[in-house]
Design a protein around this motif. Structure first.
Motif, PDB file in Angstrom:
ATOM      1  N   THR A  30       0.362  14.684 -17.051  1.00  0.00           N
ATOM      2  CA  THR A  30       1.223  14.883 -15.752  1.00  0.00           C
ATOM      3  C   THR A  30       2.424  14.057 -15.699  1.00  0.00           C
ATOM      4  OG1 THR A  30       0.700  15.032 -13.603  1.00  0.00           O
ATOM      5  CG2 THR A  30      -0.078  13.036 -14.793  1.00  0.00           C
ATOM      6  N   ALA A  31       2.937  14.139 -14.692  1.00  0.00           N
ATOM      7  CA  ALA A  31       4.334  13.544 -14.165  1.00  0.00           C
ATOM      8  C   ALA A  31       3.694  12.607 -13.330  1.00  0.00           C
ATOM      9  CB  ALA A  31       5.174  14.375 -13.557  1.00  0.00           C
ATOM     10  N   SER A  32       4.123  11.188 -13.394  1.00  0.00           N
ATOM     11  CA  SER A  32       3.371  10.044 -12.798  1.00  0.00           C
ATOM     12  C   SER A  32       3.822  10.342 -11.277  1.00  0.00           C
ATOM     13  CB  SER A  32       3.606   8.651 -13.218  1.00  0.00           C
ATOM     14  OG  SER A  32       3.165   7.743 -12.554  1.00  0.00           O
ATOM     15  N   TYR A  33       5.177  10.742 -11.338  1.00  0.00           N
ATOM     16  CA  TYR A  33       5.634  10.574  -9.756  1.00  0.00           C
ATOM     17  C   TYR A  33       5.145  11.713  -8.777  1.00  0.00           C
ATOM     18  CZ  TYR A  33       8.924  14.447 -11.143  1.00  0.00           C
ATOM     19  OH  TYR A  33       9.779  15.473 -11.567  1.00  0.00           O
ATOM     20  N   TYR A  34       4.175  12.591  -9.320  1.00  0.00           N
ATOM     21  CA  TYR A  34       3.529  13.583  -8.528  1.00  0.00           C
ATOM     22  C   TYR A  34       2.817  12.795  -7.587  1.00  0.00           C
ATOM     23  CZ  TYR A  34       4.776  17.654 -11.566  1.00  0.00           C
ATOM     24  OH  TYR A  34       5.579  18.501 -12.260  1.00  0.00           O
ATOM     25  N   TYR A  35       2.412  11.377  -7.869  1.00  0.00           N
ATOM     26  CA  TYR A  35       1.393  10.821  -7.180  1.00  0.00           C
ATOM     27  C   TYR A  35       1.990   9.722  -6.182  1.00  0.00           C
ATOM     28  CZ  TYR A  35      -1.121  13.454 -10.429  1.00  0.00           C
ATOM     29  OH  TYR A  35      -1.460  14.915 -11.258  1.00  0.00           O
ATOM     30  N   TRP A  36       3.222   9.946  -6.168  1.00  0.00           N
ATOM     31  CA  TRP A  36       4.219   8.723  -5.354  1.00  0.00           C
ATOM     32  C   TRP A  36       3.645   8.551  -3.857  1.00  0.00           C
ATOM     33  CZ3 TRP A  36       7.781   8.247  -1.428  1.00  0.00           C
ATOM     34  CH2 TRP A  36       8.133   9.157  -0.727  1.00  0.00           C
ATOM     35  N   GLY A  37       3.040   9.662  -3.291  1.00  0.00           N
ATOM     36  CA  GLY A  37       2.418   9.513  -2.047  1.00  0.00           C
ATOM     37  C   GLY A  37       1.552   8.702  -1.870  1.00  0.00           C
ATOM     38  N   LYS A  38       0.824   8.426  -2.883  1.00  0.00           N
ATOM     39  CA  LYS A  38      -0.519   7.198  -2.852  1.00  0.00           C
ATOM     40  C   LYS A  38       0.109   5.947  -3.219  1.00  0.00           C
ATOM     41  CE  LYS A  38      -3.700  10.291  -5.566  1.00  0.00           C
ATOM     42  NZ  LYS A  38      -4.647  10.507  -4.538  1.00  0.00           N
ATOM     43  N   ASP A  39       1.364   5.974  -3.673  1.00  0.00           N
ATOM     44  CA  ASP A  39       2.096   4.640  -3.831  1.00  0.00           C
ATOM     45  C   ASP A  39       3.460   4.924  -4.497  1.00  0.00           C
ATOM     46  OD1 ASP A  39       3.079   2.033  -4.933  1.00  0.00           O
ATOM     47  OD2 ASP A  39       1.176   1.249  -4.658  1.00  0.00           O
ATOM     48  N   PRO A  40       4.480   4.627  -3.833  1.00  0.00           N
ATOM     49  CA  PRO A  40       5.685   4.963  -4.739  1.00  0.00           C
ATOM     50  C   PRO A  40       5.984   4.411  -5.994  1.00  0.00           C
ATOM     51  CG  PRO A  40       6.376   3.615  -2.859  1.00  0.00           C
ATOM     52  CD  PRO A  40       4.767   4.039  -2.770  1.00  0.00           C
TER      53      PRO A  40
ATOM     54  N   ALA B  29      15.682  -0.298  -0.840  1.00  0.00           N
ATOM     55  CA  ALA B  29      15.437  -1.548  -0.114  1.00  0.00           C
ATOM     56  C   ALA B  29      14.469  -1.767   0.738  1.00  0.00           C
ATOM     57  CB  ALA B  29      16.855  -1.753   0.624  1.00  0.00           C
ATOM     58  N   GLU B  30      13.943  -0.536   1.470  1.00  0.00           N
ATOM     59  CA  GLU B  30      12.870  -0.528   2.292  1.00  0.00           C
ATOM     60  C   GLU B  30      11.729  -0.630   1.626  1.00  0.00           C
ATOM     61  OE1 GLU B  30      13.422   3.309   4.396  1.00  0.00           O
ATOM     62  OE2 GLU B  30      15.240   2.713   5.376  1.00  0.00           O
ATOM     63  N   MET B  31      11.672   0.073   0.341  1.00  0.00           N
ATOM     64  CA  MET B  31      10.222  -0.087  -0.203  1.00  0.00           C
ATOM     65  C   MET B  31      10.138  -1.331  -0.984  1.00  0.00           C
ATOM     66  SD  MET B  31       8.779   2.902  -0.462  1.00  0.00           S
ATOM     67  CE  MET B  31       9.121   4.489  -0.021  1.00  0.00           C
ATOM     68  N   ASN B  32      11.315  -2.126  -1.457  1.00  0.00           N
ATOM     69  CA  ASN B  32      11.070  -3.384  -1.956  1.00  0.00           C
ATOM     70  C   ASN B  32      10.559  -4.403  -1.040  1.00  0.00           C
ATOM     71  OD1 ASN B  32      11.944  -2.982  -4.646  1.00  0.00           O
ATOM     72  ND2 ASN B  32      13.789  -3.149  -4.190  1.00  0.00           N
ATOM     73  N   ALA B  33      10.879  -4.135   0.339  1.00  0.00           N
ATOM     74  CA  ALA B  33      10.677  -5.155   1.468  1.00  0.00           C
ATOM     75  C   ALA B  33       9.144  -4.914   1.867  1.00  0.00           C
ATOM     76  CB  ALA B  33      11.362  -4.641   2.642  1.00  0.00           C
ATOM     77  N   SER B  34       8.229  -3.696   1.559  1.00  0.00           N
ATOM     78  CA  SER B  34       7.015  -3.371   2.022  1.00  0.00           C
ATOM     79  C   SER B  34       5.898  -3.321   0.908  1.00  0.00           C
ATOM     80  CB  SER B  34       7.144  -2.162   2.802  1.00  0.00           C
ATOM     81  OG  SER B  34       7.513  -1.190   1.968  1.00  0.00           O
ATOM     82  N   ASN B  35       6.478  -3.153  -0.397  1.00  0.00           N
ATOM     83  CA  ASN B  35       5.623  -2.807  -1.273  1.00  0.00           C
ATOM     84  C   ASN B  35       5.693  -3.840  -2.730  1.00  0.00           C
ATOM     85  OD1 ASN B  35       4.213  -1.848  -3.768  1.00  0.00           O
ATOM     86  ND2 ASN B  35       3.968   0.197  -2.691  1.00  0.00           N
ATOM     87  N   GLU B  36       4.831  -4.711  -2.861  1.00  0.00           N
ATOM     88  CA  GLU B  36       5.057  -6.040  -3.883  1.00  0.00           C
ATOM     89  C   GLU B  36       4.938  -5.154  -5.171  1.00  0.00           C
ATOM     90  OE1 GLU B  36       2.279  -9.125  -3.502  1.00  0.00           O
ATOM     91  OE2 GLU B  36       2.746  -9.767  -1.579  1.00  0.00           O
TER      92      GLU B  36
END
Length: 367
Positions: free
Chosen positions: A98-108, A320-327
């Motif tokens: 599969t393509a891993s980014y298909y599941y980015w909704g679970k975690d970017p 920038a937004e993702m970096n600030a909210s997701n370790e």
């Protein structure tokens, strides 16, 4: 025969007999007969992208003398294509392609293993995965979802997709309902695009019915097979959200950890071989497919510098937004983007200058 010779030969014979009686079960334990099921996210009609899983399975079968068999099923035969990873995580099947980014909704963070907007090209992806710690880093993350994974195919830089109307300015993107996978949809949304995530086998019908106005998929070879040019003639490039889209073979972590070490090595070697094979296949097939598409009415268009710059700026805002909210996101982002800076510096000196000269010769009809 003297007594000492008899004892020596008897002892050796006894040891040999004992070794024989012990060797068979030991070997059986080391190379057990194992059959896994692998569900693909792709239909069989897309022979190159679907075929990477079969290539990997065939290598594993050969390297283990048929002891380790992986049965490959197309998307929809066991679970829908976009649920392949879930089926591995919950143990419904042992593996998926599969393509891993298909599941980015679970975690970017999932997106980094496939491609992110204005990220790495194919060669840079491989360098980061195999030598830059990328694969180990992603497997730390995948472990939180009960998965172990390895790169298993790459499309190279993808096309920007098929549109019913021309996209000349950023304004033209507003309101366009577009099938666009992964993180790219999040960025395109900032510019007014309405992203849709649709499995490969369902895209044409959605485009034909007008459910969507545009779609991206992979590149000329697959796109011609899917027939998009018949209903959306404008073919844009480049796919700025997929400079080198990597596919993955994902394995249920418990099942993978329980394999004999030799089988783990076989899986790692087979996925790396399939990774190289898929890219070579696309590089061979895409040039002729593009010529065929153009002969059948496809109209090739570049995204304007204005559109590309707006997309680049939007991507940086999202990062920038993702970096600030997701370790986890920031951890992988920092690793991949630090390499990106140096890698493009080197590519500008080496590959770019050679390629640019050769392309100029091609444009002048000298090749």
């Amino acid at each position: 025969m003297d007594r000492r010779s008899f004892i020596r030969k008897g002892a050796l014979g006894g040891a040999a007999a004992a070794a024989t009686s012990l060797a068979a079960p030991a070997i059986a334990q080391e190379a057990p007969k194992i059959t896994w099921r692998l569900t693909s996210s792709f239909p069989k009609s897309l022979d190159t992208i679907y075929g990477a899983a079969e290539t990997m399975a065939n290598y594993v079968n050969g390297m283990t003398d048929g002891k380790f068999t992986i049965q490959v099923f197309a998307g929809g035969e066991i679970v829908p294509g976009l649920q392949a990873m879930d089926a591995v995580s919950n143990g419904t099947v042992e593996a998926c392609h599969t393509a891993s980014y298909y599941y980015w909704g679970k975690d970017p963070t999932f997106a980094f293993a496939t491609a992110v907007p204005f990220g790495l090209n194919m060669r840079m992806q491989n360098a980061w995965f195999y030598y830059g710690g990328g694969n180990d880093l992603m497997n730390e993350f995948y472990a939180t979802h009960g998965i172990t994974a390895f790169p298993c195919g790459n499309t190279g830089a993808q096309m920007g997709g098929w549109f019913r109307k021309e996209i000349n300015t950023v304004e033209d993107m507003k309101g366009v309902k577009m099938r666009i996978g992964g993180f790219g949809g999040k960025v395109a949304e900032r510019l007014g695009v309405v992203p849709q995530q649709i499995a490969g086998g369902d895209i044409y019908a959605a485009l034909e019915k007008g459910t969507i106005d545009a779609t991206e998929w992979v590149g000329p070879y697959d796109d011609e097979k899917l027939g998009f040019y018949k209903v959306a003639p404008y073919y844009y490039y480049p796919g700025w959200w997929e400079g080198g889209a990597c596919l993955h073979a994902m394995f249920n972590k418990t099942a993978y950890d329980g394999l004999p070490e030799a089988y783990k090595v076989a899986l790692q070697a087979a996925t790396q071989a399939a990774n190289s094979d898929m890219m070579a296949s696309y590089d061979y097939k895409n040039p002729q497919a593009l010529k065929s598409l153009l002969a059948n009415g496809a109209q090739l268009r570049p995204f304007s510098p204005e559109v590309l710059q707006a997309c680049f700026n939007a991507a940086n805002e999202v990062y920038a937004e993702m970096n600030a909210s997701n370790e986890w996101f920031k951890k992988v982002y920092d690793s991949q983007m630090a390499f990106r800076k140096d890698a493009y510096g080197w590519a500008q000196i080496s590959e770019f200058n050679f390629d640019y000269f050769m392309m100029s010769q091609q444009a002048q009809g000298k090749l």
